[in-house]
Design a protein around this motif. Sequence first.
Motif, mmCIF file in Angstrom:
data_model
loop_
_atom_site.group_PDB
_atom_site.id
_atom_site.type_symbol
_atom_site.label_atom_id
_atom_site.label_comp_id
_atom_site.label_asym_id
_atom_site.label_seq_id
_atom_site.Cartn_x
_atom_site.Cartn_y
_atom_site.Cartn_z
ATOM 1 N N VAL A 1 -11.573 -12.246 -27.249
ATOM 2 C CA VAL A 1 -11.822 -11.446 -28.445
ATOM 3 C C VAL A 1 -13.139 -10.703 -28.255
ATOM 4 C CG1 VAL A 1 -12.277 -11.517 -30.922
ATOM 5 C CG2 VAL A 1 -10.618 -13.106 -29.911
ATOM 6 N N LYS A 2 -13.128 -9.396 -28.430
ATOM 7 C CA LYS A 2 -14.360 -8.630 -28.358
ATOM 8 C C LYS A 2 -15.191 -8.850 -29.623
ATOM 9 C CE LYS A 2 -12.412 -4.874 -25.548
ATOM 10 N NZ LYS A 2 -12.133 -3.413 -25.496
ATOM 11 N N PHE A 3 -16.508 -8.881 -29.438
ATOM 12 C CA PHE A 3 -17.394 -9.032 -30.593
ATOM 13 C C PHE A 3 -17.094 -7.969 -31.653
ATOM 14 C CE2 PHE A 3 -21.101 -10.972 -27.883
ATOM 15 C CZ PHE A 3 -20.304 -12.077 -27.646
ATOM 16 N N GLU A 4 -16.863 -6.735 -31.193
ATOM 17 C CA GLU A 4 -16.676 -5.617 -32.125
ATOM 18 C C GLU A 4 -15.366 -5.714 -32.902
ATOM 19 O OE1 GLU A 4 -14.701 -2.326 -29.123
ATOM 20 O OE2 GLU A 4 -16.881 -2.479 -29.238
ATOM 21 N N ASP A 5 -14.429 -6.577 -32.434
ATOM 22 C CA ASP A 5 -13.140 -6.715 -33.112
ATOM 23 C C ASP A 5 -13.144 -7.803 -34.175
ATOM 24 O OD1 ASP A 5 -12.128 -4.722 -31.536
ATOM 25 O OD2 ASP A 5 -11.248 -6.078 -30.050
ATOM 26 N N VAL A 6 -14.254 -8.556 -34.305
ATOM 27 C CA VAL A 6 -14.346 -9.590 -35.333
ATOM 28 C C VAL A 6 -14.776 -8.928 -36.639
ATOM 29 C CG1 VAL A 6 -15.423 -11.761 -36.015
ATOM 30 C CG2 VAL A 6 -14.976 -11.300 -33.603
ATOM 31 N N SER A 7 -13.946 -9.037 -37.673
ATOM 32 C CA SER A 7 -14.234 -8.379 -38.946
ATOM 33 C C SER A 7 -14.730 -9.348 -40.015
ATOM 34 C CB SER A 7 -12.978 -7.665 -39.459
ATOM 35 O OG SER A 7 -11.896 -8.577 -39.604
ATOM 36 N N HIS A 8 -14.466 -10.645 -39.847
ATOM 37 C CA HIS A 8 -14.898 -11.621 -40.841
ATOM 38 C C HIS A 8 -14.952 -12.999 -40.188
ATOM 39 C CE1 HIS A 8 -15.511 -13.475 -44.758
ATOM 40 N NE2 HIS A 8 -14.550 -14.347 -44.488
ATOM 41 N N ILE A 9 -15.924 -13.822 -40.595
ATOM 42 C CA ILE A 9 -16.050 -15.187 -40.095
ATOM 43 C C ILE A 9 -16.123 -16.137 -41.284
ATOM 44 C CG2 ILE A 9 -17.473 -16.825 -38.795
ATOM 45 C CD1 ILE A 9 -18.420 -14.551 -37.057
#
Length: 590
Positions: free
Chosen positions: A137-145
């Motif tokens: 998973v790319k960092f830029e593709d994470v939208s919410h944690i």
Amino acid sequence: PPSPRAPKPAEFHIIRLFAGKKSWQAVASSSTMQLGGVGAGGVKPRKEVLLLGKALFGRERLAFEIQEVDNSPALVQTMLKKAQNLKDSHLSCIVFGGSDFGGDSTHHMLPHRQGTITDAFEASRATELAARYSLQVKFEDVSHIEIDGDTITLSLSVAPTCYVKHAGSPRSDSLEIAKDITGGTKTISFTHSTTVAHSFCNSKALNFAAVQSILTEQSPRLAALFKGLPPPASAEPSHPPSPNSKRKRVAGDGEGDGPRKQARFGNLLVQEIESADRPWLRRAVDFFGLQGYLDTSISEEQWKRYVQRRILDELAEAATLRGGPEGSETEVDCTSAGSAFSRTAWPEGFGPQPVVPELGFESYRGGPGERRFARGVLENIRASVNAAVASSSLKLDPDVVSRGVFLNSYHVNDADEGEPCTVTTSARIYAPNGSGRFVDLEYENHHRSRSSFIERHSYLYARKGDMGLEAPPSSGGSGSLKRRGLIKIFELDFDEHRRKHSIKSSVATNAVLTALGSHLFGADGAMSNRKIFGLLVRAAGLGKFGECNGWPIAVARRRFKCGKDEYETDTERVPGDDSEEPNIGECCAL
């Protein structure tokens, strides 16, 4: 391509992994295999599922790796044979005409094993050869944690990319892009653990909290998402920036950026912390005036240890300045003496009070003189910190920040040369919010003129800490600063025998100061880097012991500018702060 300046990949333990409808759990079957050969007499599970998480900083990705292993003798032999076939096939492609010079296949080198005993070495080898999948998973593709205890859920803007190392290939072989095994999911959830059970062989995996700390330093996006904040807006230029625009951007780093970034978060840095349903968090907020950012992953047990530790820090300072137990002949009235914590007491309901340690304050004054000197130093340090915070654009209560500054020890050696020849201190700054973080500081200044040479060095190092509250590693011993967990704030090394550059000095970069400010205040740019630097050097006690060591302040005054709505950090003069050239002096005459 990977960034050459990024940290090395870090691994962390996983015990459960969910990707859409697919799920894995790091388990071992109850049935076991007896091991033979080297390591005979041991046992190994017949089947294992191995999970491992990785932070690939250079590629700005998170990877989740899965291996399913069968250690039964027949399948171990099948895996070894498959690896040999692949090796033979590779050799036949690079030897003349595909011939192996008439030699027979090397399959005869593999012993034929039957029964219920598995050779220990072969079983380990077969595990390395087993197929391995990697969901990246790319960092830029994470939208919410979303954080729920030890379980982290990542919401993605696009599905993860699947890679595979095929069965029989050595572990060192590169991964290949494979068919998506997640069904195009945009949610990955994993549960991390501190245990090493059921993880990849020889894995040097870290606690996820340590990996998360590096992630937040390397990725502003993940730093915001882990805090529950919206990710920073990314504005990609439509064309390559010109050299002039590059210079403007670098010049603005740490100067005008801070207030703009702070405004982006509104009042989040100073808002009230909601803690009605969490008793120990409520105590921390009430006792220490915490406000702003709250790390929701911190448990009540951790908040309990935090509150007890900070109260013990206050009691230790009060007891040291008092000079003896209450009612003793050596007791000093610390109320009249001006102790900041003269009224601190171990609260009822906290259980038995631990033994209160005595702080290591030593300047060879002895007895009441030492205590008076220590009180004066502590008052000056907190007054400087208070003034630095009050002059910043961050609207925190300066008293809350200065109350969280502790001088844990100092050692002053005065050789009657006009200033102390050695000053060594250790200090701690607690974050004024609900992060449970702190920064430990180690400061030393040494300046002594011998008959034929001069001894001169100075440094200030910082070390980040969090809710673990573990004792920091010793600053002594060999190894780089990074290996010892230290961050350089400034450093001076004088060696008159060097032909060139006998004086070597350096000061922290904008990036280092920004990261430390984010660690303490919960966001980049909460204070300008000028203020962060001033806060660190003053909390460590620079200039408070009579040493002439103000050159770092002179350098910072030129290099780091105050941000919008801020005014000069300097609240009092420090000996030597009128020149960026360190005070070296001359040798003594015999």
